[in-house]
Design a protein around this motif. Structure first.
Motif, PDB file in Angstrom:
ATOM      1  N   ALA A  96       0.851  -1.192   0.000  1.00 56.02           N
ATOM      2  CA  ALA A  96       0.000   0.000   0.000  1.00 56.02           C
ATOM      3  C   ALA A  96       0.882   1.235   0.000  1.00 56.02           C
ATOM      4  CB  ALA A  96      -0.928   0.009   1.218  1.00 56.02           C
ATOM      5  N   ARG A  97       0.292   2.333  -0.442  1.00 54.60           N
ATOM      6  CA  ARG A  97       0.985   3.619  -0.481  1.00 54.60           C
ATOM      7  C   ARG A  97      -0.082   4.682  -0.313  1.00 54.60           C
ATOM      8  NH1 ARG A  97       1.970   7.541  -4.294  1.00 54.60           N
ATOM      9  NH2 ARG A  97       4.054   8.512  -4.305  1.00 54.60           N
ATOM     10  N   PHE A  98       0.098   5.605   0.646  1.00 55.88           N
ATOM     11  CA  PHE A  98      -0.963   6.572   0.879  1.00 55.88           C
ATOM     12  C   PHE A  98      -0.404   7.906   1.379  1.00 55.88           C
ATOM     13  CE2 PHE A  98      -0.587   3.734   4.536  1.00 55.88           C
ATOM     14  CZ  PHE A  98      -0.431   4.607   5.606  1.00 55.88           C
ATOM     15  N   ASN A 135      -5.027   4.636   8.985  1.00 58.18           N
ATOM     16  CA  ASN A 135      -5.144   4.093   7.628  1.00 58.18           C
ATOM     17  C   ASN A 135      -5.216   2.586   7.669  1.00 58.18           C
ATOM     18  OD1 ASN A 135      -3.536   6.839   7.220  1.00 58.18           O
ATOM     19  ND2 ASN A 135      -4.540   6.346   5.279  1.00 58.18           N
ATOM     20  N   GLY A 156      -4.173   1.032   2.220  1.00 55.40           N
ATOM     21  CA  GLY A 156      -3.813   2.426   2.421  1.00 55.40           C
ATOM     22  C   GLY A 156      -4.982   3.376   2.555  1.00 55.40           C
TER      23      GLY A 156
END
Length: 325
Positions: free
Chosen positions: A257-259, A289, A294
């Protein structure tokens, strides 16, 4: 053992307080009414530097620039104060909660304290470590990891409880560690420095590693060891603090994930690894999160920024409370 009178809730200030709040509901949402109820603030006379929950959730430790570590019940009663003698502490709790490791950032001193209130021993100085940084205690209880903060060659030392060296982990790029953590079985160690996350054997052999897109400022390993979270500075070419990003990886370095995130000094996984909490260094927010994709779960406003912003966060093992400072 005497219990101190609890403080009334007041305007949050990181310079002297830890705030406790109810936290995640069992569903995918946060219980808003409970989450916004901040229960007693736990007082230091100077800025709080570290927060740690005991593994069984029976107490919380805060350490601050007033050269004390304070033990609190989960509902905010002061248990005792340890006069640890350092204004810049890094701390780690033993798995059974009986001992507290205190690393003096500026004076290279490593002390073991009983959480009952007495210093047990001072460990030998680590050769070549001018200052001390991140620390961790093995889940097996018999080893410590202590990282240098300023040294000709940045490293983390694995030692036993008498301070005898087990292994030295030479960090890549000669950049100080921004995080260190033992695997759940205590047989391997993860370090985060520069743009590198490395997994080592307890004996000091490099087992694996991967690179991340930006300099690592904060690192966390999920309780089951299946997820790694890093947060850095601003994205390349962007200057807004809104461009800060948190990444979640599996141990091989594959992105999970990337947020969008915010500047923080601590990331905290929930016990089941489902959530990631972070406290804002400047924006006065606590973000929650979903670690799986994310997605944003909740944002809690607490403080107005600067030293009135909750930069440190620690989630209780049962997920019913979090502490911020």
């Amino acid at each position: 053992m005497n219990r101190a009178t609890r403080s009334r809730p007041a305007t949050f200030r990181r310079t002297f307080s830890v705030a406790l709040a109810a936290t995640l509901a069992a569903s995918t949402t946060v219980a808003g009414a409970e989450t916004t109820t901040v229960v007693p603030q736990l007082r230091h006379t100077q800025e709080v530097e570290e927060l740690r929950w005991a593994r069984d959730g029976s107490f919380l430790v805060s350490a601050g620039r007033d050269a004390t570590a304070k033990l609190w019940t989960p509902d905010g009663w002061l248990l005792r104060t340890l006069h640890i003698g350092t204004m810049y502490p890094r701390i780690a709790l033993s798995p059974d909660g009986a001992l507290l490791l205190v690393a003096d950032h500026s004076r290279r001193a490593l002390d073991l304290w009983s959480t009952a209130g007495k210093r047990v021993r001072r460990l030998p100085e680590l050769p070549g470590f001018d200052q001390l940084g991140e620390v961790a205690w093995s889940p097996t209880g018999d080893a410590l990891a202590v990282c240098s903060h300023s040294a000709p060659r940045q490293a983390c030392e694995v030692v036993d409880l008498e301070g005898r060296s087990i292994a030295r982990l030479e960090l890549p790029g000669r950049v100080e560690a921004r995080g260190v953590a033992f695997s759940p079985d205590g047989q391997s160690i993860f370090t985060a420095s520069g743009r590198s996350v490395v997994r080592w054997s307890r004996e000091g052999k490099r087992l694996s590693g991967f690179e991340v897109p930006e300099e690592i400022a904060v690192f966390a390993l999920s309780p089951d060891g299946s997820r790694i979270a890093t947060s850095g500075g601003w994205e390349r070419g962007k200057r807004s603090t809104s461009a800060v990003v948190t990444h979640v990886y599996d141990p091989s370095g594959k992105t999970v994930a990337r947020f969008p995130s915010h500047e923080t000094t601590r990331l905290a996984f929930s016990a089941d690894g489902r959530w990631i909490l972070s406290g804002g260094e400047r924006d006065g927010r606590i973000l929650v999160n979903d670690a799986r994709d994310g997605s944003a779960v909740a944002a809690l406003k607490l403080g107005v920024g600067g030293l009135d912003s909750p930069a440190h966060v620690a989630l209780s093992p049962d997920g019913t409370r979090f502490a911020v400072a």
